[in-house]
Design a protein around this motif. Structure first.
Motif, PDB file in Angstrom:
ATOM      1  N   GLY A 123       0.800  -1.226   0.000  1.00 28.72           N
ATOM      2  CA  GLY A 123       0.000   0.000   0.000  1.00 28.72           C
ATOM      3  C   GLY A 123       0.822   1.260   0.000  1.00 28.72           C
ATOM      4  N   ARG A 124       2.090   1.163   0.392  1.00 33.74           N
ATOM      5  CA  ARG A 124       2.955   2.343   0.436  1.00 33.74           C
ATOM      6  C   ARG A 124       3.955   2.406  -0.712  1.00 33.74           C
ATOM      7  N   LEU A 125       3.900   1.422  -1.626  1.00 35.62           N
ATOM      8  CA  LEU A 125       4.846   1.421  -2.735  1.00 35.62           C
ATOM      9  C   LEU A 125       4.466   2.473  -3.770  1.00 35.62           C
ATOM     10  N   PRO A 126       5.452   3.158  -4.352  1.00 30.68           N
ATOM     11  CA  PRO A 126       5.157   4.073  -5.458  1.00 30.68           C
ATOM     12  C   PRO A 126       4.874   3.295  -6.737  1.00 30.68           C
ATOM     13  N   GLY A 127       4.247   3.942  -7.670  1.00 28.42           N
ATOM     14  CA  GLY A 127       4.025   3.319  -8.966  1.00 28.42           C
ATOM     15  C   GLY A 127       2.845   2.366  -8.955  1.00 28.42           C
ATOM     16  N   PRO A 128       2.753   1.526 -10.007  1.00 22.70           N
ATOM     17  CA  PRO A 128       1.624   0.590 -10.119  1.00 22.70           C
ATOM     18  C   PRO A 128       1.554  -0.329  -8.911  1.00 22.70           C
ATOM     19  N   SER A 129       0.338  -0.598  -8.458  1.00 21.29           N
ATOM     20  CA  SER A 129       0.170  -1.437  -7.278  1.00 21.29           C
ATOM     21  C   SER A 129       0.454  -2.894  -7.618  1.00 21.29           C
ATOM     22  N   VAL A 130       0.928  -3.607  -6.627  1.00 23.92           N
ATOM     23  CA  VAL A 130       1.302  -5.015  -6.786  1.00 23.92           C
ATOM     24  C   VAL A 130       0.164  -5.889  -6.275  1.00 23.92           C
ATOM     25  N   PRO A 131      -0.265  -6.882  -7.037  1.00 19.10           N
ATOM     26  CA  PRO A 131      -1.355  -7.752  -6.560  1.00 19.10           C
ATOM     27  C   PRO A 131      -0.910  -8.605  -5.370  1.00 19.10           C
ATOM     28  N   VAL A 132      -1.838  -8.832  -4.454  1.00 20.77           N
ATOM     29  CA  VAL A 132      -1.568  -9.628  -3.254  1.00 20.77           C
ATOM     30  C   VAL A 132      -2.513 -10.823  -3.234  1.00 20.77           C
ATOM     31  N   VAL A 133      -1.937 -12.001  -3.016  1.00 22.18           N
ATOM     32  CA  VAL A 133      -2.682 -13.248  -2.879  1.00 22.18           C
ATOM     33  C   VAL A 133      -2.492 -13.732  -1.447  1.00 22.18           C
ATOM     34  N   GLN A 134      -3.566 -14.207  -0.825  1.00 22.08           N
ATOM     35  CA  GLN A 134      -3.524 -14.637   0.571  1.00 22.08           C
ATOM     36  C   GLN A 134      -3.853 -16.118   0.696  1.00 22.08           C
ATOM     37  N   THR A 135      -3.025 -16.854   1.454  1.00 23.85           N
ATOM     38  CA  THR A 135      -3.363 -18.191   1.935  1.00 23.85           C
ATOM     39  C   THR A 135      -3.339 -18.128   3.459  1.00 23.85           C
ATOM     40  N   TYR A 136      -4.442 -18.461   4.103  1.00 22.94           N
ATOM     41  CA  TYR A 136      -4.530 -18.304   5.557  1.00 22.94           C
ATOM     42  C   TYR A 136      -3.856 -19.449   6.315  1.00 22.94           C
ATOM     43  N   HIS A 137      -3.916 -20.645   5.781  1.00 20.82           N
ATOM     44  CA  HIS A 137      -3.395 -21.850   6.443  1.00 20.82           C
ATOM     45  C   HIS A 137      -4.222 -22.257   7.665  1.00 20.82           C
ATOM     46  N   ALA A 138      -4.747 -21.325   8.394  1.00 22.31           N
ATOM     47  CA  ALA A 138      -5.661 -21.609   9.509  1.00 22.31           C
ATOM     48  C   ALA A 138      -6.428 -20.328   9.779  1.00 22.31           C
ATOM     49  N   LEU A 139      -7.676 -20.467  10.166  1.00 18.68           N
ATOM     50  CA  LEU A 139      -8.509 -19.297  10.425  1.00 18.68           C
ATOM     51  C   LEU A 139      -8.794 -19.160  11.918  1.00 18.68           C
ATOM     52  N   GLY A 140      -8.752 -17.917  12.385  1.00 19.25           N
ATOM     53  CA  GLY A 140      -8.983 -17.651  13.792  1.00 19.25           C
ATOM     54  C   GLY A 140     -10.372 -18.032  14.262  1.00 19.25           C
ATOM     55  N   THR A 141     -11.367 -17.927  13.381  1.00 19.25           N
ATOM     56  CA  THR A 141     -12.727 -18.299  13.784  1.00 19.25           C
ATOM     57  C   THR A 141     -12.792 -19.772  14.161  1.00 19.25           C
ATOM     58  N   VAL A 142     -12.109 -20.598  13.391  1.00 20.82           N
ATOM     59  CA  VAL A 142     -12.122 -22.041  13.655  1.00 20.82           C
ATOM     60  C   VAL A 142     -11.359 -22.346  14.940  1.00 20.82           C
ATOM     61  N   LYS A 143     -10.204 -21.721  15.082  1.00 16.46           N
ATOM     62  CA  LYS A 143      -9.403 -21.956  16.280  1.00 16.46           C
ATOM     63  C   LYS A 143     -10.161 -21.533  17.536  1.00 16.46           C
ATOM     64  N   ARG A 144     -10.813 -20.386  17.478  1.00 14.90           N
ATOM     65  CA  ARG A 144     -11.557 -19.891  18.631  1.00 14.90           C
ATOM     66  C   ARG A 144     -12.739 -20.799  18.953  1.00 14.90           C
ATOM     67  N   ARG A 145     -13.385 -21.313  17.928  1.00 11.53           N
ATOM     68  CA  ARG A 145     -14.542 -22.181  18.137  1.00 11.53           C
ATOM     69  C   ARG A 145     -14.149 -23.450  18.878  1.00 11.53           C
ATOM     70  N   HIS A 146     -13.001 -23.991  18.537  1.00 12.00           N
ATOM     71  CA  HIS A 146     -12.600 -25.276  19.109  1.00 12.00           C
ATOM     72  C   HIS A 146     -11.792 -25.130  20.394  1.00 12.00           C
ATOM     73  N   GLN A 147     -11.054 -24.032  20.544  1.00  7.34           N
ATOM     74  CA  GLN A 147     -10.185 -23.902  21.710  1.00  7.34           C
ATOM     75  C   GLN A 147     -10.736 -22.978  22.779  1.00  7.34           C
ATOM     76  N   GLY A 148     -11.693 -22.146  22.424  1.00  9.15           N
ATOM     77  CA  GLY A 148     -12.323 -21.290  23.421  1.00  9.15           C
ATOM     78  C   GLY A 148     -11.319 -20.434  24.170  1.00  9.15           C
ATOM     79  N   ASP A 149     -11.381 -20.466  25.499  1.00  8.91           N
ATOM     80  CA  ASP A 149     -10.503 -19.633  26.324  1.00  8.91           C
ATOM     81  C   ASP A 149      -9.034 -20.017  26.207  1.00  8.91           C
ATOM     82  N   ARG A 150      -8.743 -21.208  25.663  1.00 11.47           N
ATOM     83  CA  ARG A 150      -7.348 -21.631  25.516  1.00 11.47           C
ATOM     84  C   ARG A 150      -6.708 -21.096  24.242  1.00 11.47           C
ATOM     85  N   ASP A 151      -7.485 -20.407  23.423  1.00 12.34           N
ATOM     86  CA  ASP A 151      -6.940 -19.802  22.208  1.00 12.34           C
ATOM     87  C   ASP A 151      -6.032 -18.627  22.589  1.00 12.34           C
TER      88      ASP A 151
END
Length: 405
Positions: A123-151
């Motif tokens: 977002g701070r680079l000059p010139g044409p913007s660079v595309p960004v691809v995301q792989t999460y590997h794990a999602l916080g919603t799932v971790k929170r659902r299963h681990q609760g207070d231990r997350d």
């Protein structure tokens, strides 16, 4: 294509060492094998990972076409990944300076904190913007659902994951269950592509040596030793499976097993279930040792509460070994229930024991499943195929960025 990968806590260099540490495992291997295959296909890949040792060089040639760069962000020491978020601004500033001189064609962020750094830096680079691809590997919603207070995740993790999903140009989900989870978070799914995990078919294959074993049936569980991986479920299932041993590989090195809290807990579970004499903890295994271990098994069992990818089932399948796995996350895509293995509910030792017992009692069925598992791994999960599908997502992300700009 010049590809900048960010894997802030999971260095591909760690994939060359032992497997099964507390924060080591699937992501390290995924990034290492994907980067190496992209390099083989003619792309130029730089993997940016955090410097966690003052003795590490700034740049390391990892494979043909692939370089690992160590980013100074926070102390040059091992830090639990959930504590790294405070240093992501430093990580991003380093990337910004680096890419201002030599911008990549695409950025591929692995894990949510890498996504933070990628968006800040691009977002701070000059010139044409660079595309960004995301792989999460794990999602916080799932971790929170299963681990609760231990997350132990930072409290704003899910908000950041949602923000990243709405800001990047493409998301690579490793299984269809993740796509549904993202939709539930309010992330648009029109730019989500499911690209499964790959497996190293040269390393994991049915021919080759197998570890020596006793005459009784053998189950193998290859896993990080954390509670959510469900190794205790496999141990409790063993109580219903006379004449069967369970080999648990992973965790600390063999000489540190006695001091490990999770190993001590699992040994207590085994003693309580009356199977302590049939459970062996080997400790962390080198990657070159794993195929022989898997080939020694009648079945590989992987029984986590949740599982974002499921690389162990793929590795077993590529060795021609059927799998009994929990019906969660990536397993739902990886294991063809009734054909390459069996799916069972999580945290259900009796259900796991029934499935395992049925297969152990029928050698012909195991052989058929092993052959089908091998075929599925070779047809659908070669890294060559996965890397080509990933590169296609990179190209589409570039086009999307051009339209958005």
């Amino acid at each position: 294509m010049r590809v900048a990968m960010i894997s802030e806590h999971a260095s591909p260099l760690a994939a060359r060492g032992g497997l099964g540490g507390a924060d080591g495992g699937g992501q390290n291997v995924f990034v290492a094998d994907l980067a190496a295959e992209l390099g083989r296909q003619g792309h130029h890949v730089t993997v940016h990972t955090r410097r966690d040792d003052p003795g590490l060089p700034g740049r390391v040639r990892f494979a043909p076409g692939v370089t690992v760069e160590h980013v100074p962000a926070g102390p040059a020491a091992e830090v639990p990944k959930d504590e790294l978020v405070r240093w992501m601004p430093d990580f991003a500033r380093h990337l910004e300076r680096r890419w201002a001189q030599e911008p990549p064609d695409v950025v591929h962020a692995h894990f949510w904190m890498s996504g933070m750094a990628a968006l800040w830096a691009t977002g701070r680079l000059p010139g044409p913007s660079v595309p960004v691809v995301q792989t999460y590997h794990a999602l916080g919603t799932v971790k929170r659902r299963h681990q609760g207070d231990r997350d132990t995740s930072p409290p704003d993790r899910v908000d950041w994951e949602r923000r990243i999903g709405r800001s990047v140009d493409a998301i690579i989900a490793t299984c269809s269950d993740e796509t549904r989870e993202l939709a539930g978070m309010g992330v648009p799914t029109d730019h989500v592509a499911v690209v499964p995990c790959g497996v190293d078919l040269g390393r994991f294959r049915p021919d080759g040596p197998a570890e020596p074993r006793a005459a009784r049936h053998r189950l193998v569980a290859l896993s990080r030793l954390v509670e959510r991986k469900g190794v205790d479920t496999a141990i409790r299932a063993l109580a219903h499976l006379p004449g069967t041993e369970l080999v648990v590989a992973g965790g600390p090195p063999a000489d540190a097993l006695d001091a490990d809290p999770e190993v001590r807990r699992l040994r207590d579970v085994a003693a309580g279930a009356g199977v302590a004499g049939r459970v062996t903890f080997t400790g962390r295994r080198g990657r070159d040792e794993v195929p022989a271990l898997l080939r020694s098994a009648d079945l590989v069992v992987t029984l986590p509460w949740y599982e974002p990818f499921g690389m162990v089932p793929l590795e077993a399948m590529a060795c021609g070994v059927p799998v009994v796995a929990t019906a969660v996350g990536g397993h739902l895509d990886t294991v063809a229930d009734g054909r390459t293995g069996l799916l069972v509910p999580p945290r259900d030792p009796a259900g796991a024991a029934r499935a395992i017992g049925d297969l152990l009692a029928d050698g012909d069925r195991r052989a058929r499943m092993g052959a089908a598992a091998l075929l599925r791994a070779r047809l659908d999960h070669s890294w060559e195929r996965v890397a080509r599908a990933t590169a296609d997502v990179y190209t589409r992300a570039g086009r999307r960025r051009e339209v958005r700009a």
